[in-house]
Write a protein that holds these residues in place. Sequence first.
Motif, PDB file in Angstrom:
ATOM      1  N   HIS A  96       0.939  -1.295  -0.127  1.00 49.71           N
ATOM      2  CA  HIS A  96      -0.071  -0.013   0.092  1.00 49.71           C
ATOM      3  C   HIS A  96       1.071   1.340  -0.016  1.00 49.71           C
ATOM      4  O   HIS A  96       0.711   2.229   0.894  1.00 49.71           O
ATOM      5  CB  HIS A  96      -1.038   0.107   1.203  1.00 49.71           C
ATOM      6  CG  HIS A  96      -2.382  -0.887   0.911  1.00 49.71           C
ATOM      7  ND1 HIS A  96      -3.144  -0.943   1.858  1.00 49.71           N
ATOM      8  CD2 HIS A  96      -2.235  -2.013   0.359  1.00 49.71           C
ATOM      9  CE1 HIS A  96      -4.097  -2.010   1.504  1.00 49.71           C
ATOM     10  NE2 HIS A  96      -3.567  -2.529   0.450  1.00 49.71           N
ATOM     11  N   ARG A 113      -1.866   6.221  -5.454  1.00 48.52           N
ATOM     12  CA  ARG A 113      -3.300   5.974  -5.608  1.00 48.52           C
ATOM     13  C   ARG A 113      -3.465   4.536  -5.443  1.00 48.52           C
ATOM     14  O   ARG A 113      -3.545   3.831  -6.330  1.00 48.52           O
ATOM     15  CB  ARG A 113      -3.664   6.379  -7.075  1.00 48.52           C
ATOM     16  CG  ARG A 113      -3.404   7.853  -7.484  1.00 48.52           C
ATOM     17  CD  ARG A 113      -3.911   8.068  -8.883  1.00 48.52           C
ATOM     18  NE  ARG A 113      -3.561   9.596  -9.340  1.00 48.52           N
ATOM     19  CZ  ARG A 113      -3.898   9.995 -10.529  1.00 48.52           C
ATOM     20  NH1 ARG A 113      -4.328   9.220 -11.321  1.00 48.52           N
ATOM     21  NH2 ARG A 113      -3.901  11.346 -10.854  1.00 48.52           N
ATOM     22  N   GLN A 114      -3.530   4.309  -4.180  1.00 52.36           N
ATOM     23  CA  GLN A 114      -3.804   2.776  -4.061  1.00 52.36           C
ATOM     24  C   GLN A 114      -4.986   2.259  -4.399  1.00 52.36           C
ATOM     25  O   GLN A 114      -5.993   2.870  -3.969  1.00 52.36           O
ATOM     26  CB  GLN A 114      -3.514   2.450  -2.483  1.00 52.36           C
ATOM     27  CG  GLN A 114      -3.320   1.053  -2.031  1.00 52.36           C
ATOM     28  CD  GLN A 114      -2.277   0.132  -2.543  1.00 52.36           C
ATOM     29  OE1 GLN A 114      -1.323   0.964  -2.733  1.00 52.36           O
ATOM     30  NE2 GLN A 114      -2.658  -0.975  -2.937  1.00 52.36           N
ATOM     31  N   PRO A 115      -5.082   1.414  -5.248  1.00 55.65           N
ATOM     32  CA  PRO A 115      -6.360   0.721  -5.592  1.00 55.65           C
ATOM     33  C   PRO A 115      -7.294   0.015  -4.635  1.00 55.65           C
ATOM     34  O   PRO A 115      -6.768  -0.483  -3.866  1.00 55.65           O
ATOM     35  CB  PRO A 115      -6.300   0.046  -6.762  1.00 55.65           C
ATOM     36  CG  PRO A 115      -4.796  -0.478  -6.676  1.00 55.65           C
ATOM     37  CD  PRO A 115      -4.125   0.730  -5.938  1.00 55.65           C
ATOM     38  N   GLU A 116      -8.546   0.113  -4.770  1.00 49.97           N
ATOM     39  CA  GLU A 116      -9.394  -0.666  -3.752  1.00 49.97           C
ATOM     40  C   GLU A 116      -9.274  -2.078  -4.170  1.00 49.97           C
ATOM     41  O   GLU A 116      -9.181  -2.297  -5.214  1.00 49.97           O
ATOM     42  CB  GLU A 116     -10.844  -0.112  -3.948  1.00 49.97           C
ATOM     43  CG  GLU A 116     -10.762   1.326  -3.488  1.00 49.97           C
ATOM     44  CD  GLU A 116     -12.393   1.905  -3.295  1.00 49.97           C
ATOM     45  OE1 GLU A 116     -13.452   0.912  -3.655  1.00 49.97           O
ATOM     46  OE2 GLU A 116     -12.626   3.009  -2.751  1.00 49.97           O
ATOM     47  N   GLY A 117      -9.381  -3.032  -3.329  1.00 53.92           N
ATOM     48  CA  GLY A 117      -9.337  -4.478  -3.676  1.00 53.92           C
ATOM     49  C   GLY A 117      -8.381  -5.263  -3.540  1.00 53.92           C
ATOM     50  O   GLY A 117      -8.248  -6.412  -3.729  1.00 53.92           O
TER      51      GLY A 117
END
Length: 489
Positions: A320, A324-328
């Motif tokens: 993380h 822009r840490q992606p969801e999921g």
Amino acid sequence: MRQAALLAAGLLLGAAAVAQQDNQLPAVKLSGQRNGGVDPSIVTAAKNKVLSRNYASSCAFMKGYSAAEDEVTLAYMRDFGLQDSPSNEAERFSDLSPGGNARTDAVGSALTEELVAGAGPDPSPAAVACSGTDRRIAAGRNWIARKDKSLTQAFDAYEAGDYVQARARFEEGWNKLGYEESALMLGRIHLLGLGTPASTPRAMEWLLKVVDARYDPVADRMRFDPRRPNDITTRVDAALLLARIHLTGQGTKRDAAAAYRWWGKALDFGFEPAGTLLAQAELNGLGTAPDARRALAHLQVAAEAGHVQALYLLGQLYHHQLPRQPEGVPLDLQRAGAYYGAAAKAGHADATYAAARMLDLGEGVTAAPERALVLYKDAALKGHADAQNALATFFYRGEGVPQNLATARQLFQAAAQRRQPEAMFNLAVMLAQGQGGDQDLATAYAWCSLSKNLGHEQAAAALPSLAARLSPDERARAEAMLKPPARGS
């Protein structure tokens, strides 16, 4: 976080900050000028390709399997000196007598015919029969290619900077034999305006000739070698260059979606690192909708192929640590550490620092500063500014190594010169206190000011008290350091 008391006022020396990752996609190094002369193997490979059965005639492209063109079989025959064996004549004929030879009036030798006759049915028979015209066309191409020197002359002229002559010879090579190398170089020449006015539309016309050329998905697909990551085929090179043109809008309308499609083409052509580019676009929503699942899939394929940047990005995803840490994508420190470690073994400086920091802070593992120290040293030697700053704190405090303020100061300075804000402040503190070398308040003020300008809060807090200690001469010298040099000086 590693800390050391440096200022008498009690200001704390912070640890190396996590390296900031920008959102831009990494530049792909494209092959081009071969400084030091033309590699003759490039010309040989180009000639062999245009003379292969996939290109020599319209019917040959549909033919079945031939041992005479199988790479494993050819290697075997070379090893045992069997290149001239009659068994190597099954699909070959002389360009001097394309209809057959004088003795048998048929293609191949009598022994070849006898062997083929007793071999049973062909498991991969030709889909179409080659006519005499097809054979004569192939013979003519072979004759021209054996005598042709246009490609060698073109590369020689290009290396010598004679771009007008190079363009003429590349065009000659394309018109004679359709060398993809010629079209690729003509694309570059027109894109950069070498010996001719720059024209992106004209450059794209030539590059499209490369990617649209006849393609065998088995024989022509690139095999990526992580030990030689810059070795790419002309087709991949053209696709990546077209992607860059659309991404930057060089001479055309900027079109991120088109760039994304061209990266996909490069991946289809066998360049697995293009999957890393696709993944970064998918993580950032560049030219496509954000999609973490697709990004993960692309990164995993690229990582399995040995692309080091993909390994590092997978570590960032599970750690993380992306802007822009992606969801999921779940936080998985152990998996992140494993990916960082794999990339570090391959020499990736950012991954080496990331792995060191996880060991230093005990993220996902038991804290092991002594192991972290080894990795910090490795990354610092590669010029990684955050690692240099972190390593300096070990020498400053004597942790894991004998205390050495002079070495700490040198490391802080090396990192500061690479615009590392923490190191700028740390160096300013040592200069102000005369630690590890002579005291220099003017230079300390300059570094502290630069650190403040980059947003370092402790530098901003320390700057007024440091300014109060400057003599008029020291202040003038500090301001001279901070003043940008005049143009032309």
